[in-house]
Design an enzyme around this catalytic site. Sequence first.
Site, PDB file in Angstrom:
ATOM      1  N   CYS A  37       0.831  -1.212   0.000  1.00 38.60           N
ATOM      2  CA  CYS A  37       0.000   0.000   0.000  1.00 38.60           C
ATOM      3  C   CYS A  37       0.866   1.263   0.000  1.00 38.60           C
ATOM      4  CB  CYS A  37      -0.904  -0.061   1.233  1.00 38.60           C
ATOM      5  SG  CYS A  37      -1.650   1.493   1.712  1.00 38.60           S
ATOM      6  N   CYS A  40       0.189   3.786   2.786  1.00 37.63           N
ATOM      7  CA  CYS A  40       0.647   3.197   4.057  1.00 37.63           C
ATOM      8  C   CYS A  40       2.138   3.466   4.258  1.00 37.63           C
ATOM      9  CB  CYS A  40       0.407   1.687   4.074  1.00 37.63           C
ATOM     10  SG  CYS A  40      -1.319   1.216   3.950  1.00 37.63           S
TER      11      CYS A  40
END
Length: 112
Positions: A37, A40
């Site tokens: 991600c 993230c």
Amino acid sequence: MKQIYKMAKAIEITDSNFEEIMKSEQPILVDFWAEWCGPCKMIGPVVEELAGDYEGKAVVGKVDVDSNPAVAAQFGIRSIPTLLFFKGGQIVDKQVGAVPKAVLAQKLDAQL
């Protein structure tokens, strides 16, 4: 002048230790993330900094949703990063998506 960073690290939260961590008297910030991600990866270092900033005042941890699907499912995590703020075992605040450190610090401060 060189900035000195505190070296506390965010706790790795797993399906097996989640319940134990939730027993903390302190407010808890949980970052739900995954290796693949992009956002993230952007917010990860911020979460680590918060772990140092709030050492002794709050618990800061991270849940890898790929390795720990039970905890992610328990809270219906659909998009990551999702950051949940707990107090007394209950969710008291939530942030979805990458945001500046100040936003997360403000949400944590509100629980102290």
